[in-house]
Design a protein around this motif. Structure first.
Motif, PDB file in Angstrom:
ATOM      1  N   LEU A  14       0.832  -1.205   0.000  1.00  0.00           N
ATOM      2  CA  LEU A  14       0.000   0.000   0.000  1.00  0.00           C
ATOM      3  C   LEU A  14       0.866   1.255   0.000  1.00  0.00           C
ATOM      4  O   LEU A  14       0.533   2.252  -0.647  1.00  0.00           O
ATOM      5  N   SER A  15       1.987   1.193   0.687  1.00  0.00           N
ATOM      6  CA  SER A  15       2.924   2.303   0.693  1.00  0.00           C
ATOM      7  C   SER A  15       3.479   2.543  -0.710  1.00  0.00           C
ATOM      8  O   SER A  15       3.616   3.690  -1.152  1.00  0.00           O
ATOM      9  N   GLU A  16       3.788   1.476  -1.427  1.00  0.00           N
ATOM     10  CA  GLU A  16       4.298   1.612  -2.791  1.00  0.00           C
ATOM     11  C   GLU A  16       3.257   2.237  -3.714  1.00  0.00           C
ATOM     12  O   GLU A  16       3.589   3.103  -4.537  1.00  0.00           O
ATOM     13  N   THR A  17       1.996   1.824  -3.567  1.00  0.00           N
ATOM     14  CA  THR A  17       0.937   2.410  -4.384  1.00  0.00           C
ATOM     15  C   THR A  17       0.760   3.886  -4.039  1.00  0.00           C
ATOM     16  O   THR A  17       0.605   4.733  -4.925  1.00  0.00           O
ATOM     17  N   HIS A  18       0.806   4.194  -2.753  1.00  0.00           N
ATOM     18  CA  HIS A  18       0.708   5.583  -2.301  1.00  0.00           C
ATOM     19  C   HIS A  18       1.820   6.416  -2.933  1.00  0.00           C
ATOM     20  O   HIS A  18       1.583   7.519  -3.448  1.00  0.00           O
ATOM     21  N   GLN A  19       3.042   5.891  -2.930  1.00  0.00           N
ATOM     22  CA  GLN A  19       4.170   6.628  -3.503  1.00  0.00           C
ATOM     23  C   GLN A  19       4.023   6.822  -5.013  1.00  0.00           C
ATOM     24  O   GLN A  19       4.416   7.857  -5.552  1.00  0.00           O
ATOM     25  N   LYS A  20       3.451   5.834  -5.697  1.00  0.00           N
ATOM     26  CA  LYS A  20       3.195   5.998  -7.134  1.00  0.00           C
ATOM     27  C   LYS A  20       2.216   7.147  -7.357  1.00  0.00           C
ATOM     28  O   LYS A  20       2.392   7.940  -8.284  1.00  0.00           O
ATOM     29  N   ALA A  21       1.191   7.213  -6.524  1.00  0.00           N
ATOM     30  CA  ALA A  21       0.216   8.302  -6.643  1.00  0.00           C
ATOM     31  C   ALA A  21       0.891   9.645  -6.409  1.00  0.00           C
ATOM     32  O   ALA A  21       0.653  10.609  -7.158  1.00  0.00           O
ATOM     33  N   VAL A  22       1.749   9.725  -5.410  1.00  0.00           N
ATOM     34  CA  VAL A  22       2.479  10.968  -5.129  1.00  0.00           C
ATOM     35  C   VAL A  22       3.321  11.357  -6.340  1.00  0.00           C
ATOM     36  O   VAL A  22       3.344  12.526  -6.748  1.00  0.00           O
ATOM     37  N   SER A  23       3.989  10.394  -6.939  1.00  0.00           N
ATOM     38  CA  SER A  23       4.820  10.655  -8.116  1.00  0.00           C
ATOM     39  C   SER A  23       3.984  11.186  -9.282  1.00  0.00           C
ATOM     40  O   SER A  23       4.376  12.134  -9.960  1.00  0.00           O
ATOM     41  N   PHE A  24       2.819  10.574  -9.498  1.00  0.00           N
ATOM     42  CA  PHE A  24       1.942  11.041 -10.570  1.00  0.00           C
ATOM     43  C   PHE A  24       1.406  12.440 -10.277  1.00  0.00           C
ATOM     44  O   PHE A  24       1.254  13.252 -11.190  1.00  0.00           O
ATOM     45  N   VAL A  25       1.109  12.740  -9.023  1.00  0.00           N
ATOM     46  CA  VAL A  25       0.664  14.092  -8.657  1.00  0.00           C
ATOM     47  C   VAL A  25       1.733  15.098  -9.064  1.00  0.00           C
ATOM     48  O   VAL A  25       1.428  16.148  -9.647  1.00  0.00           O
ATOM     49  N   GLU A  26       2.971  14.779  -8.769  1.00  0.00           N
ATOM     50  CA  GLU A  26       4.069  15.672  -9.154  1.00  0.00           C
ATOM     51  C   GLU A  26       4.138  15.841 -10.666  1.00  0.00           C
ATOM     52  O   GLU A  26       4.341  16.947 -11.166  1.00  0.00           O
ATOM     53  N   SER A  27       3.957  14.763 -11.412  1.00  0.00           N
ATOM     54  CA  SER A  27       3.996  14.841 -12.879  1.00  0.00           C
ATOM     55  C   SER A  27       2.859  15.698 -13.417  1.00  0.00           C
ATOM     56  O   SER A  27       3.075  16.552 -14.290  1.00  0.00           O
ATOM     57  N   VAL A  28       1.657  15.469 -12.920  1.00  0.00           N
ATOM     58  CA  VAL A  28       0.501  16.234 -13.394  1.00  0.00           C
ATOM     59  C   VAL A  28       0.642  17.703 -13.012  1.00  0.00           C
ATOM     60  O   VAL A  28       0.352  18.595 -13.813  1.00  0.00           O
ATOM     61  N   ASN A  29       1.126  17.969 -11.812  1.00  0.00           N
ATOM     62  CA  ASN A  29       1.321  19.350 -11.359  1.00  0.00           C
ATOM     63  C   ASN A  29       2.292  20.118 -12.252  1.00  0.00           C
ATOM     64  O   ASN A  29       2.135  21.312 -12.458  1.00  0.00           O
ATOM     65  N   ARG A  30       3.277  19.425 -12.766  1.00  0.00           N
ATOM     66  CA  ARG A  30       4.309  20.081 -13.564  1.00  0.00           C
ATOM     67  C   ARG A  30       3.976  20.133 -15.050  1.00  0.00           C
ATOM     68  O   ARG A  30       4.687  20.754 -15.819  1.00  0.00           O
ATOM     69  N   SER A  31       2.897  19.474 -15.434  1.00  0.00           N
ATOM     70  CA  SER A  31       2.517  19.437 -16.845  1.00  0.00           C
ATOM     71  C   SER A  31       1.589  20.599 -17.169  1.00  0.00           C
ATOM     72  O   SER A  31       0.668  20.891 -16.422  1.00  0.00           O
TER      73      SER A  31
END
Length: 142
Positions: free
Chosen positions: A53-70
């Motif tokens: 669950l921690s790994e999935t959470h971290q993937k979501a955080v990573s995608f948030v960063e990508s979307v925020n910067r796009s």
């Protein structure tokens, strides 16, 4: 969840995934701490779930960063977000199965009303996320 986010919709669903995966991760700890004498097999399984669950959470955080910067959410990124939401939904359904198994088969939970209440609450919270994820996935397909 509101559906008027338009271009920001991927960010909105990622916020949900991020929040609920962190909740589920924390719930693995709550169960281990709240259920006295929880069988070691369940303790071990819950620790593995905590990591997943921690790994999935971290993937979501990573995608948030990508979307925020796009400037624009490209189709490939949107597809990857939908794949993460699909994975997260499936993961939550399997997590609920585990919680139900503990509730039914663990001697630490079977005859303990407080434990059952905690487990039922955790199930309801994961079911809430499943509802959000399904709404997003079904609206994406229409």
């Amino acid at each position: 969840m509101q559906f008027y986010y338009g271009q920001q919709m991927p960010l909105r669903i990622l916020d949900e995934v991020e929040f609920w995966k962190l909740q589920e991760e924390e719930h693995t700890v709550v169960i281990r701490e709240a259920l006295d004498n929880l069988e070691q097999e369940y303790v071990d399984i819950l620790k593995k779930w905590e990591q997943s669950l921690s790994e999935t959470h971290q993937k979501a955080v990573s995608f948030v960063e990508s979307v925020n910067r796009s400037q624009y959410v490209y189709k490939q990124l949107q597809t990857q977000v939908i794949q993460l939401v699909t994975f997260s939904l499936d993961e939550s359904m399997k997590f609920i199965e585990l919680i139900r198994q503990i509730k039914t088969h663990s001697s630490a939970a079977k005859d303990n009303m407080t434990a059952k209440t905690i487990l039922d609450h955790i199930i309801r919270e994961s079911e809430y996320f499943i509802g959000i994820a399904r709404a997003v996935l079904y609206s994406d397909r229409s």
